[in-house]
Structure formats: C-alpha cells, structure tokens
Design a protein around this motif. Structure first.
Motif, short mmCIF file in Angstrom:
data_model
loop_
_atom_site.label_atom_id
_atom_site.label_comp_id
_atom_site.label_asym_id
_atom_site.label_seq_id
_atom_site.Cartn_x
_atom_site.Cartn_y
_atom_site.Cartn_z
N HIS A 1 -43.64 33.83 27.90
CA HIS A 1 -42.28 34.01 27.38
C HIS A 1 -42.19 33.65 25.91
O HIS A 1 -41.68 34.41 25.09
CB HIS A 1 -41.30 33.18 28.18
N CYS B 1 -34.49 32.58 21.14
CA CYS B 1 -34.77 31.36 21.89
C CYS B 1 -35.05 30.20 20.96
O CYS B 1 -35.92 29.38 21.22
CB CYS B 1 -35.98 31.55 22.78
N MET C 1 -38.48 40.26 29.54
CA MET C 1 -38.47 39.35 30.68
C MET C 1 -38.75 40.10 31.96
O MET C 1 -39.51 39.63 32.81
CB MET C 1 -37.10 38.67 30.74
N HIS D 1 -34.76 41.28 24.61
CA HIS D 1 -35.35 40.16 25.29
C HIS D 1 -35.42 40.39 26.78
O HIS D 1 -36.39 40.05 27.44
CB HIS D 1 -34.45 38.97 25.01
N TRP E 1 -44.15 30.37 31.04
CA TRP E 1 -43.63 29.73 29.82
C TRP E 1 -44.32 30.27 28.58
O TRP E 1 -43.67 30.73 27.64
CB TRP E 1 -43.83 28.21 29.90
N MET F 1 -34.68 35.70 34.95
CA MET F 1 -35.75 34.77 35.28
C MET F 1 -35.27 33.76 36.32
O MET F 1 -35.96 33.40 37.25
CB MET F 1 -36.18 34.06 34.00
N CYS G 1 -39.63 28.06 36.88
CA CYS G 1 -39.02 29.30 36.37
C CYS G 1 -37.55 29.08 36.08
O CYS G 1 -37.02 29.54 35.08
CB CYS G 1 -39.11 30.42 37.40
N GLN H 1 -42.37 40.81 32.14
CA GLN H 1 -43.15 39.62 32.40
C GLN H 1 -43.04 39.19 33.86
O GLN H 1 -44.03 38.81 34.48
CB GLN H 1 -42.64 38.51 31.48
#
Lengths: 514, 285, 300
Positions: B126, B142, B70, B66, B123, B241, B200, B73
C-alpha cells in the motif's frame, strides 16, 4: 456472589428507572429537577449494563463453565475473587459519587466535551470513570479466566468442538471482552487525564477531538452489546433443546454464527455515529457491515425455532422465558436492523425509538435469557426448585408490563420525542403514550417483587431437587444438586455433545465425535 | 465519459494478457490431473489476475486513483492466491523436499513468517503504491508526498504486483495448502486469518481517517472517469480495505469452522474446502 | 422531479416495516404453532440435529433481503446527502447550551431559536457548536445532523409546505437538553424577504420614557455583556442577540410564549423558570423589572 451483586444493583437500577418513568408520566412535569434526572438516567444505564447484566452473566458463567466441561474449579480461583471484588468496588465507588457532590450526569455514554470539566463540574464523572475502570478490570479478569478454563481444564475426552453451546458462547465472549474492554479503559483513562491533569484529548477548543471519544466508546460499545447478548443466546441454546427433548437444530450454524458475530462486532460501531456527519462513503460501508451482522443473529433465531419443530415441548417457566426471549428479541433485532438503513437512522437515532430498541435487546433479550437461566439452573445451584406458580405470575406480569412500556416508545420516537429529556411539551399523543408507558413500568416492578419473594421463600424450603430434574444432557446435571465442593468425583464417558443423553439412551446414542 | 463507458470500451481490455492467462489455464488443464473444482478455482483465480493486469482497472491507476490501486492490491494479495491454491491438486507439492521442509519442526516459525509476509504485502504494498502514485500526481497521498523524480517511479508496476502475488500465495499457504496435512489446525487458521484481518482493518482505518485530516485533499479534484473527488477516493480506498477485506476473512473463517465442527479427531480428509461443500450438496440431491 | 428527503426516508421505512412485520409474524406464528402442536406427549421425539440445506437456503434469503436494503440505503443516502465539494452554507446554525444561533450568509441577518426559511428552496445548512455536541433535528423536514464543536457539517433543508415546524436538539447536551427545542417557520419568498428586511432595520428608538429607562437598565446592568442589541453584531454571542427580540413569538428555545408575563417571570428568577440556564439572577428591583420588560417587548 456475582448473582447476589447483580440482584442488589438490579433493585437499585430498577428503582431509578421507576423514578424516571414517574417523572416522564406527564408533560411538563417537575417532580425532579433536570440535574437529578440526568444523574438518574446516567446511573440507570451504567448500573444496568455494568453492574447488573455483566455480573449476572459472568456469575452464571463462573458457576457453570467448570461444571459443564467437567472441571473441578475455574483455572484461576483467586483471579476470580479479585474480579468479583473489583466489580463490587467499582459499583460502590460509582454510587459513592452521590455522597461526594453529585452523581455522574453526562449519560452512560459520557460524550465529550459535555463530560469534561468545563461542562460537568461536579466529581460525578470522575467517579464514573474510576468506577468503570475498576469494573472493566474485573471483567477482563473474568474473561481471561473463562478462556483459560475452557482451553485447559476440559474433561480429557471433551474436544473443543463438543462444548455445550453455553460454554462455547462464553468462550467466544471471553475473547470479545478481552478485545473490547481495553478500548474502553484506554478511553476512560484518557478522559481521566483530561479531567484531572488538564490534558485535552477530547476538548476541541484546545486541539482535541470530540469525535475521538465516540470512536473509543462505540468501538467498545458495540462489541459490548454482543458481550451482553451472546451469553443469553447461550442460555437459550441450552434451555430450548432440553425442554423440546431434542438436540439443537444446526449446532454448527448456531456455534459458528457466534464466531461470525464476534468477529463482525468490531466492524460495525460507526452505525452508532451515522448522524455525526461522516461522509457517505464511510457510512455506506458501515451500513453494509451492520446489515450483515444481522444475518448470523437471524440464523440463530431460525435455529431455535427449528429446535422446537417436531419436538416434545415442556412448558416450564424457564422455557416460557426462552420463548418470550425469542419473540421480544426478534422485535429488538428487527428494530436494530432499521438503524443500519442510514436514512432511517438519520431520522430515528437518539429518539425514544432507540430507547425502545435497546430495552428490547437488553431486557427482552439478555434479561429474559437470564431469567430463563435462573429458573433452569436454580435447582442445580441451590438444590431447590423455584415455585412455578409464582414464576408464571412473574413471567406474565413482566412480559405484559415490558411490552406495554416499550412497544409504545417506538411510536414516541417516530413522533419525534428525543431521548434523555427530563420533560416534554404537551404535543399530540405524547401525553397518553408516556402515561401508558409509565404504567407498564409498574407491572414490571410488581413482577420483580414477586420474583424476589419467590427466591426468598424457596431458599427457606428444604433441599429436594434431584440431580437431573429436567432430564438434561450436559455434564453439570450428573452432579448432585447442589454440587459438592469439588464438582466431580467421576465423569461419565464423553463421546458426543450430549454425554448424559448417551448415558441414558445407550441404544440410541448421538454421533461420536471422538 | 462515464465510468461505465470506460469499462466497456474495447481497447481498454488487454488482449495480450488475456492470451497469456488462457495459455496458463490450458497448460494447467493439460499438465495437471485435476478435478473439475480445481479447474474452476484455477480459472477464477486467473480471471481475477486478468482483472488486475489486463482490464481497465489496470489502466485506471494512471489517473492516480487510490481506490483502484487498493482494489487491485486486495484482489492480488487476498483473493487470487486463495483461489489458485484451491485450484491446484494435492500432488503438485508431493516432492519430497517440500515435505521435509514442512515437517522439519520449523513450521511454527514458518507460519509466523508467512503471516508477516502477508501483513507486509498489505502495508508495504500500500505505502509503496502511495509513494509511486504521489510521485506521479504530485499530491500528498496518505500523508506521503514523494518527489517526482525518485527511483521508485522507475520500478515497473507489474513487477510490484507480481511480488505482491507471490507474497500473497506464501501468506495463504499455511491455511490453504493444497496438501491438507500441511495446513495448520482449524482454530489456528481462524486466529491466523482474523489477526491479519485486524491488521488490514488498522490499515484501512488509517487510510480512511487520514483522508479527513488532510486539508490539501479537500481542494483538489482528480481528473478521472468517475468524477471522484480525492477525498472520497481515499476514503473509498480505506473502507474497501477495512470492510470487504474483513468480510472475506470472516467468511473464510466461517467456512473453516463449519468443517471443523463435524470433524472427528484425526479424521482429516485431504481435499480442498470447496470440494467438501460440493460433496454435501451431492449427498442431498 | 426529486423527492424531498423526508419522502425517501418514509418510503424506506415503509419497505422496511413491511419486511420486518412479515418476519415478526412468521416468528410468532411458528412459535405458537410448534408449542401447540408439539406439546409434550410423553414420547421421545426423533433426535434430528438440523438440516443444512434449509439453513443455507435461509442464509441466501437473508443475503438477498440485505442486498436489497443495502442498495436502497445507498441510493437514499446519495440523494439526501450530496454536498458540493467546497460547500458554502446559506444558513449557519450554531448550537449553544441551550439555544440556537442562526446566521444568514447572504443577508447577514442574525437571529435565534426561530428560524425563517423560504418555501420550496433548498437551503444548505452549515452546523457547528460553540460548546458541547448538539444535534439538529426537525422531524418533518428531513435528517438530523450532529453539531460538533470544532467541526462544520452540512446538510440540506427543504420544505414544500409553508407552516411552522417543531424540532429539538437530539444529542444529550446537559441540564436543559429537554428544553432546547427549535421552531422553523417556512414562508413564501415575499414574506421571507419582508422578514429579513425587518430584521435588518436598526434597533428601535423611542421617546417613550419607560422604554428609555429600560434601555438604560439593560446597558447598566451588564446585560450587554452577553446579549447584543445591535443589528447583526455577533461579538457577544454568549446569549441570543436581542435586537429584534419582540419579533419572535417564543423565547427560551421555544419553551415559553413571548409575552410580558412570561418575560417578567424569567427576568425575576431565571433558575425558577428554566433551572440550569446560563442566565444569572440579577435580582432587579420592581421598577427596573417593569422598565426592562417594557423595553424588551417593544424591540420589534
């Protein structure tokens, strides 16, 4: 009015502190019962933060912001009065708890589940919750007023990047309050619902979370530290340049570091909770952010010292308080930075080291700033000068007593004395350190007595202060002392951050900004 | 295999992407008349894109990590667009149509739209990533668990990334438009950036703390070169993040403010931010 | 060789102290120097507004110092607090208002307030609480960790030296927070095992009349509702397990020495001794009190 309110509660809070120190002067002392002790330290913390420092700073802001930006009044005068009376009501309710079966006894931080019905059966905590909700609403109203006033009522020539630093910091502070206090009030309401209507937001035994309260409280609580510190920074940023006869060193850096602090303040609260047992990943990132927030604060200290460089320094009481602020706040800031180093925090959090730290920040920082501000603006507000001689007594006794009381508490923390204990066993050094600490409190007590006496006799003298006794530069000094009901009849031309300097030194004006 | 070795393995770095980005940079240098600062900015923007598309980071998502998703991203939505916009000289958007577009009185609405695009990129990107990853690994990520055979696993990852990049550029445009007269004011920029920073943070907060409450994560350890447990992985993702993401924006806010304090009214120099600081340095030296 | 946790912390604190001290001395030095050197001489100084290069330099220095401490912090945290993925505690500590319950996983020993551990062995502590938030802290043996109801936290406990170490609850937990202290007794492996064996023995029986009278009082006067006197029985964990009460040197969370005199005063009027404590006042007649004290102080 705000200032009187703050002074009144300051006396009460101070008396509570004296009782606490008296109890702690000797090991295994039984002067007061543990229950009383717990109520007193809860009230001491709550009073000093919500009913002394907050109103004092809001009071100075309410009085000075319109004057400093060339406005005649705050944007919402009635909201202003409403905020004041909400704060007063909150304070009164808080103290009424003593007549209703006992004060709140779960600390100013009021951790769940200790503060829930099962463990705190008197109504003290209920009064605490309602009292703080009211003062919180008051603070939010005041903040709204600050922000609106600064945005809409500035003198036509004054651009936002020309604000005096005190106003700039109160402006930023307004946003901080607007963002932080609703968090506290939300938490307080949830707890009130828990206690009154048997909900269980924060009760682990029935599915709530005890940690949730801590997140709420510190997500408010850490910005709150800066809410109390920023206005003091603002006062210092006015006082030091004026008495050094020089503009502030690096206006840009002082002002923008304020914004940095305000923004970062919402990303550091978990450092109050390093010992809660969250994973290293979470703690590590918050260690990083907590260390980073030290940088803008450090920059400010450097700038204040830089302002004095090649200046022409006048050692008035106000300036001396500002210098005392610089030194003691540096200690407070440094000891604060040590908590960002997580393993040190794991040792020292919730010990007397923290007690010393917060007092260096709130007393050595905020309170010294307020004293500097009071001595600086007293002639403007009342038209009379406070006695410099009595002021020096007040200053030296207070600074001496303050350091005597709290410097040694760092040692006590390192030796292993937890905070919020009503008594302690007679371990090596504990007795002597605590005794010295308690004696130091007496010095502070006397100093405050002198301060009150100073205010009292000064107010009886005739008005004698000139318009601009310190040869300062910001707009409030262009009005008579004290100002007329409508602050300004006409404004001087404003082209820089120091309009009165330009007026008095037409041959050497500051850089024009508009 | 340790994480370090994994990064240093030659075959994990894609040559094709490298060539592509070098080509892009050369064409940037040749076609556009730009200053040195522009070139450096553009190059670093491309380098970050290369990290996302062609470095071992790109391959790591195969492991269902994950946190690397992130990182990718964040780089592509938050960092790369700003660098690229700063790497483009003003005249690229000189076309009259664009000017009309920005001056048409809709600019306030457009700013709002850009803001929401940015938030959506963070968002949406993600959660879409989480769905894809969940489909691949069969884990609940998540709080999302997706069936293995969903349509979304068919979407190529690079396409998603490209869309995210576009959204990121649009998001950054109001604040970092190469043509300075089309930017929003300094204080508005601070508010713009800070509110998106809050958004964020909330996402980061959610990701971090949903890790703790997710019991299945506790028991599984993913096979990956860093021997990260799933829970640590997800916490890392959320915190990345939350904290560095915020710092980036706070830092940018500071840079904007510093420039603003010295500003006289109506005196807007049409040059990118980084050039300004450069100039100050030159004056001093 | 791995450093014990406390040394890591001390080293960090030393580094921090040095840097902080230097900064502080610099601040005081410059304030002092400037106020002396630039005292008002009646002339107007040059109105300079700062030096950007200097400020940027200071920021860079500050960032360097911060980075150094950040790296040190992360390394320190990693070596102090690395807990296995599916932790199984060797020793569970449960916080109560205002005493500590200790349960040894392997041997099943159950005790309170005085905690024995073998020297030189890393012990995984599992911490939780039965009521409000408490916090485990033995200053000489490493970090503190909050004990939170409904949540289990883990940390390592380790000592290189034998001896007795004092600690205290360090999260405010109500009236007697101050007297919620704890004692950790670090002993050699052999001594530790001997102690464990002793704790595992069945409750003592005696033909002593006063002892049996005491036992009878204990049972009749509802003491057993809160205090267990069966080895390792944990059903009644409102108060500490008293099976081997007399083997502890102190009682009331390290407040009083465990002797007949103190015990008698406590049983006579608990609130007088430790106000706020959860023990009710039974108002024992003198004869029962005598028997009870005798009984309890023989529960070795």
């Amino acid at each position: 009015m705000y200032l009187w309110l703050a002074l009144f509660f300051f006396i009460i809070g101070g008396l509570e502190a004296m009782v606490l120190r008296a109890q702690l002067a000797l090991p295994n002392n039984e002067l007061i019962s543990p229950e009383t002790y717990n109520q007193l330290f809860t009230m001491h913390g709550t009073t000093m933060i919500f009913l002394v420092l907050m109103p004092a700073l809001i009071g100075l802001g309410t009085y000075l912001i319109p004057l400093m930006i060339g406005a005649n009044e705050m944007a919402f005068p009635r909201l202003n009065a409403f905020s004041l009376w909400m704060t007063f009501m909150g304070g009164t309710l808080l103290y009424f708890s003593f007549f209703a079966g006992g004060g709140p006894d779960a600390g100013w931080f009021n951790y769940a589940p200790l503060s829930e019905n099962n463990y705190s059966s008197s109504h003290g905590v209920d009064y605490y919750l309602i009292g703080l909700i009211l003062t919180g609403i008051g603070s939010i109203g005041a903040a709204l007023n600050f922000v609106t006033t600064v945005l809409t009522l500035r003198a036509p020539d004054m651009k936002l990047n020309m604000l005096p630093l005190f106003v700039w910091m109160m402006f930023i502070n307004g946003f901080l309050i607007l963002a932080a206090f609703p968090l506290l009030n939300a938490g307080l309401f949830m707890m009130l619902i828990d206690r009154q209507f048997d909900a269980h937001f924060f009760i682990p035994s029935s599915g709530g979370s005890a940690i949730l309260w801590q997140h709420f409280f510190w997500a408010f609580g850490h910005p709150e530290v800066y809410i109390l510190a920023l206005p003091a920074f603002g006062i210092i940023s006015e006082v030091i340049p004026v008495f050094s006869r020089k503009p502030i060193f690096g206006y840009k850096f002082v002002a923008s570091s304020t914004v940095a602090i305000a923004l970062l303040a919402f990303g550091v609260w978990v450092h109050h909770m390093f010992a809660v047992g969250m994973s290293n990943t979470v703690n590590g990132f918050f260690a990083a952010s907590s260390m980073l927030i030290g940088i803008p604060t450090g920059i400010k200290v450097i700038n204040w010292i830089g302002t004095m460089y090649k200046g022409s320094i006048r050692m008035t009481v106000s300036m001396m308080f500002a210098l005392a602020f610089l030194i003691d706040f540096t200690i407070g800031g440094l000891s604060g930075a040590s908590f960002a180093i997580v393993p040190i925090d794991w040792q020292l959090t919730d010990t007397y080291y923290v007690v010393a730290h917060i007092h260096y920040v709130f007393l050595g920082g905020t309170a010294f700033g307020i004293f500097a501000g009071i001595f600086y603006w007293f002639p403007k507000i009342t038209g009379r000068h406070l006695s410099e001689k009595l002021g020096k007594w007040h200053l030296w006794l207070f600074v001496f007593g303050f350091n005597m009381t709290f410097l040694l508490q760092h040692m006590l923390g390192i030796l292993g004395m937890p905070r919020r204990i009503y008594t302690y066993p007679d371990l090596p050094y504990w007795k002597i350190l605590n005794l010295i600490s308690s004696i130091g409190a007496i010095f502070m007590f006397v100093a405050i007595g002198i301060f009150l006496y100073n205010i009292f006799i000064t107010l009886k003298k005739p008005r004698s202060a000139e318009d601009n006794p310190w040869e300062a530069w910001t707009l409030e000094w262009s009005t008579p002392s004290p100002p007329n009901l409508k602050n300004f009849e006409q404004l001087p031309p404003i082209h820089s951050r120091r309009p009165l300097w330009d007026l008095n030194n037409p041959d050497n004006p500051d850089k024009r900004l508009n | 295999m340790s994480g370090m070795e994994y990064f240093l393995r030659f075959e994990n770095w894609s040559a094709g992407w490298l060539l592509f980005f070098v080509f892009l940079w050369i064409s940037h240098v040749v076609v556009l008349k730009s200053s040195r600062v522009h070139k450096v900015c553009f190059a670093s923007g491309l380098f970050i894109l290369y990290l996302v598309f062609g470095s071992p980071l790109a391959l790591l998502s195969e492991y269902g990590l994950h946190s690397t998703a992130m990182v990718k991203q964040m780089l592509i939505v938050m960092v790369a667009p700003i660098l690229i916009l700063n790497g483009v000289p003003k005249n690229i958007f000189a076309g009259s149509m664009r000017n009309d577009f920005w001056n048409s009185g809709n600019s306030k609405k457009l700013v709002m739209v850009a803001w929401f695009l940015g938030a959506l990129a963070m968002w949406g990107g993600h959660f879409f990533g989480a769905i894809v990853m969940s489909a691949k690994t069969g884990l609940a990520i998540c709080g999302i668990s997706a069936p293995i055979e969903g349509w979304f696993s068919a979407v190529p990852e690079n396409l998603i990334l490209a869309v995210l990049l576009l959204m990121g550029v649009l998001f950054a445009l109001p604040v970092f438009n190469p043509n300075r007269s089309h930017r929003i004011g300094a204080l508005q920029s601070v508010a713009y950036l800070f509110t998106s920073c809050v958004s964020c943070s909330i996402l980061g907060l959610y990701v971090t703390f949903s890790a703790v409450s997710n019991a299945t994560l506790n028991t599984t350890t993913l096979r990956n070169p860093f021997s990260l447990s799933s829970i640590a992985d997800q916490e890392l993702a959320g915190m990345l993040m939350w904290v560095p993401g915020c710092f980036l924006y706070v830092f940018l806010c500071m840079a904007i403010l510093m420039r603003w304090y010295d500003e006289k009214e109506g005196q807007l120099k049409p040059q990118p931010l980084i050039m300004k600081t450069k100039k100050i340095e030159q004056i001093h030296t | 060789m791995q450093f014990p946790d406390i040394e890591i912390t001390e080293r960090l604190f030393l580094y921090f102290g040095i840097v902080a001290f230097i900064i502080f001395v610099l601040v005081v030095f410059f304030i002092n120097r400037f106020t002396v050197k630039y005292r008002d001489k009646g002339e107007i100084p040059v109105q300079s507004g700062g030096n950007e290069k200097f400020e940027v330099g200071m920021i860079i220095i500050a960032v360097c110092i911060t980075t150094f401490f950040l790296v040190m912090t992360l390394m320190g945290m990693k070596s102090i607090q690395t807990i296995p993925d599916n932790p199984k505690a060797d020793l569970n500590i449960i916080g109560h208002q205002w005493w500590w319950e200790a349960r040894y996983t392997e041997s099943g020993v159950l005790t309170a307030n005085e905690i024995h551990i073998p020297v030189g062995e890393k012990i995984l502590l599992g911490l939780t609480s039965a009521d409000v938030i408490h916090s485990w802290w033995i200053p000489d043996l490493g970090r503190k960790l909050d004990m939170i109801p409904g949540m289990k936290s883990y940390m390592w406990l380790y000592s290189e030296k034998e001896g007795e170490f004092l600690g205290a609850c360090s999260e405010f937990c109500g009236a007697q927070h101050a007297r919620m202290r704890i004692r950790v007794i670090v002993q050699s492996r052999e001594d530790f095992e001997a102690w464990e064996q002793g704790q595992l023995k069945e409750a003592k029986f005696s033909s002593d009349a006063l002892f049996n009278r005491g036992k009878q009082v204990f049972e009749e006067r509802t003491c057993t509702n809160c205090h267990s006197i069966t080895v390792n029985q944990d059903s009644a964990d409102i108060g500490p397990n008293l099976t081997h009460f007399a083997s502890r040197k102190h009682f009331l969370s390290d407040m009083k020495e465990n002797n007949k005199e103190n015990l008698r005063a406590w049983l006579k009027d608990p609130q007088q001794v430790k106000s706020g404590a959860k023990m009710p006042n039974f108002i024992f007649p003198e004869e029962e009190l005598e028997a009870l004290v005798h009984y309890l102080s023989n529960l070795k």
